[in-house]
Write a protein that holds these residues in place. Sequence first.
Motif, PDB file in Angstrom:
ATOM      1  N   LYS A 184       0.853  -1.185   0.000  1.00 12.98           N
ATOM      2  CA  LYS A 184       0.000   0.000   0.000  1.00 12.98           C
ATOM      3  C   LYS A 184       0.894   1.240   0.000  1.00 12.98           C
ATOM      4  O   LYS A 184       1.660   1.457   0.947  1.00 12.98           O
ATOM      5  CB  LYS A 184      -0.916   0.017   1.218  1.00 12.98           C
ATOM      6  CG  LYS A 184      -1.776  -1.234   1.356  1.00 12.98           C
ATOM      7  CD  LYS A 184      -2.451  -1.310   2.721  1.00 12.98           C
ATOM      8  CE  LYS A 184      -3.222  -2.606   2.879  1.00 12.98           C
ATOM      9  NZ  LYS A 184      -3.838  -2.720   4.233  1.00 12.98           N
ATOM     10  N   TYR A 219      -3.612  -5.883  -4.893  1.00 11.83           N
ATOM     11  CA  TYR A 219      -2.411  -5.351  -4.259  1.00 11.83           C
ATOM     12  C   TYR A 219      -1.168  -5.967  -4.865  1.00 11.83           C
ATOM     13  O   TYR A 219      -1.203  -7.122  -5.303  1.00 11.83           O
ATOM     14  CB  TYR A 219      -2.445  -5.623  -2.745  1.00 11.83           C
ATOM     15  CG  TYR A 219      -3.525  -4.853  -2.028  1.00 11.83           C
ATOM     16  CD1 TYR A 219      -3.336  -3.525  -1.653  1.00 11.83           C
ATOM     17  CD2 TYR A 219      -4.749  -5.462  -1.739  1.00 11.83           C
ATOM     18  CE1 TYR A 219      -4.331  -2.810  -0.998  1.00 11.83           C
ATOM     19  CE2 TYR A 219      -5.756  -4.756  -1.081  1.00 11.83           C
ATOM     20  CZ  TYR A 219      -5.541  -3.435  -0.713  1.00 11.83           C
ATOM     21  OH  TYR A 219      -6.530  -2.721  -0.074  1.00 11.83           O
ATOM     22  N   LYS A 274      -8.458   4.953   4.382  1.00 10.89           N
ATOM     23  CA  LYS A 274      -9.145   3.890   5.126  1.00 10.89           C
ATOM     24  C   LYS A 274     -10.070   3.092   4.216  1.00 10.89           C
ATOM     25  O   LYS A 274     -10.232   1.882   4.369  1.00 10.89           O
ATOM     26  CB  LYS A 274      -9.917   4.482   6.301  1.00 10.89           C
ATOM     27  CG  LYS A 274      -9.016   4.963   7.437  1.00 10.89           C
ATOM     28  CD  LYS A 274      -9.803   5.515   8.592  1.00 10.89           C
ATOM     29  CE  LYS A 274     -10.620   4.443   9.319  1.00 10.89           C
ATOM     30  NZ  LYS A 274      -9.755   3.456  10.003  1.00 10.89           N
ATOM     31  N   LYS A 275     -10.658   3.769   3.253  1.00 11.33           N
ATOM     32  CA  LYS A 275     -11.529   3.085   2.294  1.00 11.33           C
ATOM     33  C   LYS A 275     -10.727   2.241   1.305  1.00 11.33           C
ATOM     34  O   LYS A 275     -11.048   1.070   1.062  1.00 11.33           O
ATOM     35  CB  LYS A 275     -12.361   4.121   1.537  1.00 11.33           C
ATOM     36  CG  LYS A 275     -13.193   3.536   0.397  1.00 11.33           C
ATOM     37  CD  LYS A 275     -13.861   4.644  -0.415  1.00 11.33           C
ATOM     38  CE  LYS A 275     -14.559   4.068  -1.631  1.00 11.33           C
ATOM     39  NZ  LYS A 275     -15.129   5.149  -2.488  1.00 11.33           N
ATOM     40  N   GLU A 276      -9.684   2.815   0.723  1.00  8.28           N
ATOM     41  CA  GLU A 276      -8.936   2.157  -0.339  1.00  8.28           C
ATOM     42  C   GLU A 276      -7.919   1.130   0.166  1.00  8.28           C
ATOM     43  O   GLU A 276      -7.618   0.168  -0.528  1.00  8.28           O
ATOM     44  CB  GLU A 276      -8.208   3.203  -1.186  1.00  8.28           C
ATOM     45  CG  GLU A 276      -9.124   4.087  -2.012  1.00  8.28           C
ATOM     46  CD  GLU A 276      -9.818   3.333  -3.129  1.00  8.28           C
ATOM     47  OE1 GLU A 276      -9.278   2.317  -3.605  1.00  8.28           O
ATOM     48  OE2 GLU A 276     -10.917   3.762  -3.529  1.00  8.28           O
ATOM     49  N   SER A 318      -8.254  -0.547   3.016  1.00  7.00           N
ATOM     50  CA  SER A 318      -9.031  -1.401   3.930  1.00  7.00           C
ATOM     51  C   SER A 318      -9.244  -0.707   5.256  1.00  7.00           C
ATOM     52  O   SER A 318      -8.400   0.061   5.745  1.00  7.00           O
ATOM     53  CB  SER A 318      -8.418  -2.781   4.141  1.00  7.00           C
ATOM     54  OG  SER A 318      -7.412  -2.763   5.106  1.00  7.00           O
ATOM     55  N   SER A 319     -10.361  -1.013   5.877  1.00  8.71           N
ATOM     56  CA  SER A 319     -10.784  -0.330   7.096  1.00  8.71           C
ATOM     57  C   SER A 319      -9.979  -0.746   8.320  1.00  8.71           C
ATOM     58  O   SER A 319     -10.192  -0.221   9.409  1.00  8.71           O
ATOM     59  CB  SER A 319     -12.275  -0.600   7.345  1.00  8.71           C
ATOM     60  OG  SER A 319     -12.499  -1.999   7.449  1.00  8.71           O
ATOM     61  N   ASN A 320      -9.041  -1.713   8.187  1.00 12.49           N
ATOM     62  CA  ASN A 320      -8.285  -2.154   9.350  1.00 12.49           C
ATOM     63  C   ASN A 320      -7.096  -1.259   9.668  1.00 12.49           C
ATOM     64  O   ASN A 320      -6.311  -1.550  10.558  1.00 12.49           O
ATOM     65  CB  ASN A 320      -7.818  -3.604   9.213  1.00 12.49           C
ATOM     66  CG  ASN A 320      -6.873  -3.803   8.041  1.00 12.49           C
ATOM     67  OD1 ASN A 320      -6.557  -2.860   7.320  1.00 12.49           O
ATOM     68  ND2 ASN A 320      -6.436  -5.036   7.843  1.00 12.49           N
TER      69      ASN A 320
END
Length: 263
Positions: A114, A143, A252-254, A256-258
């Motif tokens: 990321k 990814y 956070k959206k792209e 992932s929310s973790n």
Amino acid sequence: MGDVYMENLLKNMTWEEYRTKVDKSFLILPVGSTEQHGPHMPLGVDAIIAEKFSLAIAKKLDAVVAPTLSYGYKSLPASGGGPMFPGTIDLKGSTLTSLVYDLLEEFIADGWKKILVFSAHYENEAFLAEACDLLLRNQKEEYPKVLLCNWWDNLSEQTIPRIFDEVNFPGWALEHAAITETSLMMHFEPELVKGELIIDDGFTSPPTYQSFPPSKSLIPSSGCLHTARSSSAEKGKIIAEDATCNIVSILKKEFSSNLILNP
């Protein structure tokens, strides 16, 4: 911005510390430029703003900030003042594309999945996009993923009238060394802004064409494309906090929310 930010800088990490970050975090590559910003601000404005935004985002999400690229694509007359000013040090588009391509390739080889490329120089956009596209255009998996953004496209609609409360918004191309950049520098690095040298200068009628070689008579001699009058540290803080918040939401959206949001 305080020592709390320093732990997010890649350049301050040992290779072992760096390695532990790769699997649980994401990387930010700030990209700016070295170019004139009128008589009241330094040549490194875009690089400074790119790094300060990147650090603010990194602190929110515990990301790693790579060393800032302090050179960018050619300054254009009607959006950066052009090449006629001493200290404006330009890269060719192909050079910037190759440089960012090589860096992203290296970071991905290190294991980063990321990556955010954060630009604070208006003219960089197409060449940064080209580097990202050439690197990942044939990839089938989600990814590794690279996002590209800037601060000006991530301001909330209601923020614009708060910043341009005394002067009409001229469009982002002319906001070079003007109210938004001057305000951001007043917020991030106030000691680098020579407030007494701010002048009410700029285009009376911006050109709708480009000329090669660029005309020296086209640009105000100050290098300012629009007035910086009404700039303030308070406005800079509004811009910084609003854009950072909106970019964090995108990440956070792209990514992932973790992602962990720090207080």
